[in-house]
Design a protein around this motif. Structure first.
Motif, PDB file in Angstrom:
ATOM      1  N   GLY A 127      28.125  40.903  36.351  1.00  0.00           N
ATOM      2  CA  GLY A 127      28.945  42.104  36.382  1.00  0.00           C
ATOM      3  C   GLY A 127      30.344  41.854  36.913  1.00  0.00           C
ATOM      4  O   GLY A 127      30.828  40.724  36.954  1.00  0.00           O
ATOM      5  N   ALA A 128      31.003  42.952  37.359  1.00  0.00           N
ATOM      6  CA  ALA A 128      32.391  42.871  37.806  1.00  0.00           C
ATOM      7  C   ALA A 128      32.554  41.979  39.027  1.00  0.00           C
ATOM      8  O   ALA A 128      33.530  41.222  39.131  1.00  0.00           O
ATOM      9  N   THR A 129      31.613  42.047  39.973  1.00  0.00           N
ATOM     10  CA  THR A 129      31.720  41.200  41.160  1.00  0.00           C
ATOM     11  C   THR A 129      31.532  39.738  40.795  1.00  0.00           C
ATOM     12  O   THR A 129      32.218  38.855  41.334  1.00  0.00           O
ATOM     13  N   ALA A 130      30.625  39.456  39.871  1.00  0.00           N
ATOM     14  CA  ALA A 130      30.437  38.083  39.401  1.00  0.00           C
ATOM     15  C   ALA A 130      31.725  37.551  38.782  1.00  0.00           C
ATOM     16  O   ALA A 130      32.083  36.376  38.964  1.00  0.00           O
ATOM     17  N   THR A 131      32.440  38.408  38.079  1.00  0.00           N
ATOM     18  CA  THR A 131      33.707  37.999  37.477  1.00  0.00           C
ATOM     19  C   THR A 131      34.717  37.614  38.553  1.00  0.00           C
ATOM     20  O   THR A 131      35.339  36.550  38.499  1.00  0.00           O
ATOM     21  N   SER A 132      34.900  38.496  39.539  1.00  0.00           N
ATOM     22  CA  SER A 132      35.900  38.248  40.579  1.00  0.00           C
ATOM     23  C   SER A 132      35.586  36.990  41.376  1.00  0.00           C
ATOM     24  O   SER A 132      36.466  36.161  41.635  1.00  0.00           O
ATOM     25  N   VAL A 133      34.325  36.838  41.786  1.00  0.00           N
ATOM     26  CA  VAL A 133      33.966  35.659  42.578  1.00  0.00           C
ATOM     27  C   VAL A 133      34.041  34.405  41.711  1.00  0.00           C
ATOM     28  O   VAL A 133      34.461  33.336  42.170  1.00  0.00           O
ATOM     29  N   GLY A 134      33.657  34.522  40.453  1.00  0.00           N
ATOM     30  CA  GLY A 134      33.769  33.379  39.549  1.00  0.00           C
ATOM     31  C   GLY A 134      35.211  32.923  39.389  1.00  0.00           C
ATOM     32  O   GLY A 134      35.498  31.718  39.383  1.00  0.00           O
ATOM     33  N   LEU A 135      36.130  33.862  39.276  1.00  0.00           N
ATOM     34  CA  LEU A 135      37.547  33.516  39.179  1.00  0.00           C
ATOM     35  C   LEU A 135      38.052  32.890  40.474  1.00  0.00           C
ATOM     36  O   LEU A 135      38.881  31.975  40.454  1.00  0.00           O
ATOM     37  N   ALA A 136      37.559  33.395  41.613  1.00  0.00           N
ATOM     38  CA  ALA A 136      37.926  32.795  42.896  1.00  0.00           C
ATOM     39  C   ALA A 136      37.459  31.342  42.950  1.00  0.00           C
ATOM     40  O   ALA A 136      38.186  30.452  43.419  1.00  0.00           O
ATOM     41  N   LEU A 137      36.255  31.090  42.476  1.00  0.00           N
ATOM     42  CA  LEU A 137      35.741  29.725  42.444  1.00  0.00           C
ATOM     43  C   LEU A 137      36.590  28.840  41.533  1.00  0.00           C
ATOM     44  O   LEU A 137      36.848  27.670  41.849  1.00  0.00           O
ATOM     45  N   ALA A 138      37.023  29.399  40.413  1.00  0.00           N
ATOM     46  CA  ALA A 138      37.901  28.644  39.519  1.00  0.00           C
ATOM     47  C   ALA A 138      39.212  28.303  40.224  1.00  0.00           C
ATOM     48  O   ALA A 138      39.749  27.196  40.074  1.00  0.00           O
ATOM     49  N   ASP A 139      39.740  29.238  41.012  1.00  0.00           N
ATOM     50  CA  ASP A 139      40.949  28.966  41.797  1.00  0.00           C
ATOM     51  C   ASP A 139      40.728  27.829  42.780  1.00  0.00           C
ATOM     52  O   ASP A 139      41.660  27.088  43.114  1.00  0.00           O
ATOM     53  N   LEU A 140      39.491  27.689  43.252  1.00  0.00           N
ATOM     54  CA  LEU A 140      39.165  26.660  44.235  1.00  0.00           C
ATOM     55  C   LEU A 140      38.788  25.319  43.595  1.00  0.00           C
ATOM     56  O   LEU A 140      38.467  24.371  44.296  1.00  0.00           O
ATOM     57  N   GLY A 141      38.810  25.267  42.266  1.00  0.00           N
ATOM     58  CA  GLY A 141      38.581  23.992  41.597  1.00  0.00           C
ATOM     59  C   GLY A 141      37.340  23.896  40.754  1.00  0.00           C
ATOM     60  O   GLY A 141      37.110  22.858  40.114  1.00  0.00           O
ATOM     61  N   VAL A 142      36.512  24.943  40.725  1.00  0.00           N
ATOM     62  CA  VAL A 142      35.310  24.896  39.879  1.00  0.00           C
ATOM     63  C   VAL A 142      35.723  24.870  38.411  1.00  0.00           C
ATOM     64  O   VAL A 142      36.554  25.679  37.977  1.00  0.00           O
ATOM     65  N   ARG A 143      35.142  23.957  37.659  1.00  0.00           N
ATOM     66  CA  ARG A 143      35.467  23.844  36.240  1.00  0.00           C
ATOM     67  C   ARG A 143      34.238  23.973  35.344  1.00  0.00           C
ATOM     68  O   ARG A 143      34.351  24.026  34.126  1.00  0.00           O
ATOM     69  N   THR A 144      33.053  24.008  35.943  1.00  0.00           N
ATOM     70  CA  THR A 144      31.821  24.249  35.190  1.00  0.00           C
ATOM     71  C   THR A 144      31.046  25.341  35.903  1.00  0.00           C
ATOM     72  O   THR A 144      30.737  25.201  37.093  1.00  0.00           O
ATOM     73  N   LEU A 145      30.747  26.417  35.193  1.00  0.00           N
ATOM     74  CA  LEU A 145      30.104  27.576  35.825  1.00  0.00           C
ATOM     75  C   LEU A 145      28.997  28.101  34.933  1.00  0.00           C
ATOM     76  O   LEU A 145      29.190  28.314  33.730  1.00  0.00           O
ATOM     77  N   GLU A 146      27.840  28.298  35.546  1.00  0.00           N
ATOM     78  CA  GLU A 146      26.672  28.825  34.841  1.00  0.00           C
ATOM     79  C   GLU A 146      26.374  30.235  35.344  1.00  0.00           C
ATOM     80  O   GLU A 146      26.260  30.462  36.548  1.00  0.00           O
ATOM     81  N   LEU A 147      26.283  31.180  34.422  1.00  0.00           N
ATOM     82  CA  LEU A 147      25.890  32.549  34.751  1.00  0.00           C
ATOM     83  C   LEU A 147      24.405  32.710  34.458  1.00  0.00           C
ATOM     84  O   LEU A 147      23.963  32.505  33.323  1.00  0.00           O
ATOM     85  N   LEU A 148      23.632  33.082  35.478  1.00  0.00           N
ATOM     86  CA  LEU A 148      22.209  33.347  35.284  1.00  0.00           C
ATOM     87  C   LEU A 148      22.025  34.859  35.194  1.00  0.00           C
ATOM     88  O   LEU A 148      22.280  35.582  36.164  1.00  0.00           O
ATOM     89  N   VAL A 149      21.626  35.335  34.031  1.00  0.00           N
ATOM     90  CA  VAL A 149      21.573  36.771  33.761  1.00  0.00           C
ATOM     91  C   VAL A 149      20.289  37.117  33.007  1.00  0.00           C
ATOM     92  O   VAL A 149      19.630  36.241  32.448  1.00  0.00           O
ATOM     93  N   ARG A 150      19.973  38.403  33.015  1.00  0.00           N
ATOM     94  CA  ARG A 150      18.809  38.855  32.254  1.00  0.00           C
ATOM     95  C   ARG A 150      19.160  39.056  30.776  1.00  0.00           C
ATOM     96  O   ARG A 150      18.347  38.805  29.901  1.00  0.00           O
TER      97      ARG A 150
END
Length: 275
Positions: A127-150
């Motif tokens: 959801g929206a919070t996953a988006t914001s935190v995911g973008l924050a992680l990208a700012d911190l250098g994350v380049r591979t991200l897995e979303l676990l969803v239903r």
């Protein structure tokens, strides 16, 4: 004129935002009001239409972070990138500015607890919070991200937003209900505590840094397991305090008394704990 601010959402009675913002006002000597208001999905436009000139700012939680977007006059770059706004600044000229303090708040919360390099991440929820935190992680250098969803189709907006990050992030989705171990430098939980099954918690047992965005109830199953194992835990109160401090500064124009706001939040959470 008494200036007013508040937090909107549904549910919202549990929110610590009034505690944090009021503590901030008291610390700097502002005679401002900040209250929680239950606004269900579809009700934001009517609520905003009834506000008077004394209103200065609003904190937005579920389910309003995306509903607000067509109701603003201006959107900050970070809110546009996230496709969500958790902050609404009500200017004296009547204009509305949508911002997202979840994104920089998450960055600050993570770096307060760990300086470890982060290249891979897993996020529980889409959801929206996953988006914001995911973008924050990208700012911190994350380049591979897995979303676990239903349901991967319901996470489409989040996937698109994360892939649009200028750093270039590889995003994939998988099932929350799978059985494979989660392998990442950091795992972020944005799902309800009730959805954190024993099996899911066990799948995350090898991840060295855990970010639990909830703060009530506390600890969640994932947070409790992280604490018991001695791994690094970033808590929901960490995120709440940092994003609220940024909101405080946007609303008041004054530096946020971060320590006073955090202390107030910790005391309020302790008072809720039946133990």
């Amino acid at each position: 004129m008494l200036r007013r601010c508040g937090v909107l959402g549904d549910p919202v009675a549990h929110s610590l935002s009034p505690v944090l913002h009021r503590a901030g006002y008291a610390e700097v000597g502002l005679d401002w009001a900040y209250d929680a208001h239950r606004v269900a999905a579809g009700g934001l436009e009517a609520f905003l239409g009834g506000l008077g000139p004394e209103w200065r700012g609003l904190s937005l939680t579920m389910p309003l972070k995306r509903e607000v977007l067509p109701l603003v006059d201006h959107l900050t770059d970070r809110a546009r990138l996230a496709g969500a706004a958790n902050t609404l600044l009500l200017e004296d000229d009547g204009s509305r500015v949508g911002d997202n303090t979840d994104l920089p708040g998450a960055t600050a919360a993570i770096r307060e607890r760990t300086t470890a390099p982060l290249a891979t991440a897993a996020v529980l929820g889409g959801g929206a919070t996953a988006t914001s935190v995911g973008l924050a992680l990208a700012d911190l250098g994350v380049r591979t991200l897995e979303l676990l969803v239903r349901d991967a189709s319901r996470a489409r907006e989040t996937v698109d937003a994360l892939r649009a990050h200028p750093g270039g992030v590889e995003v994939r989705t998988s099932s929350l209900e799978g059985d494979a171990a989660v392998e990442a430098d950091v795992v972020v939980a944005t799902i309800p505590a009730g959805a954190q099954t024993d099996a899911l918690v066990a799948r995350c047992g090898g991840v060295p840094v855990v970010f639990e965005v909830l703060y009530d109830p506390w600890p969640t199953p994932l947070a409790a397991a992280t604490l018991a194992s001695g791994r690094t835990l970033v808590g929901g109160l960490d995120l709440l305090v940092h994003q609220a401090a940024l909101q405080f500064e946007l609303f008041t124009g004054l530096p946020a008394p971060l320590d006073a706001m955090r202390d107030a939040g910790e005391r309020a959470l302790s008072a809720r704990d039946p133990a």
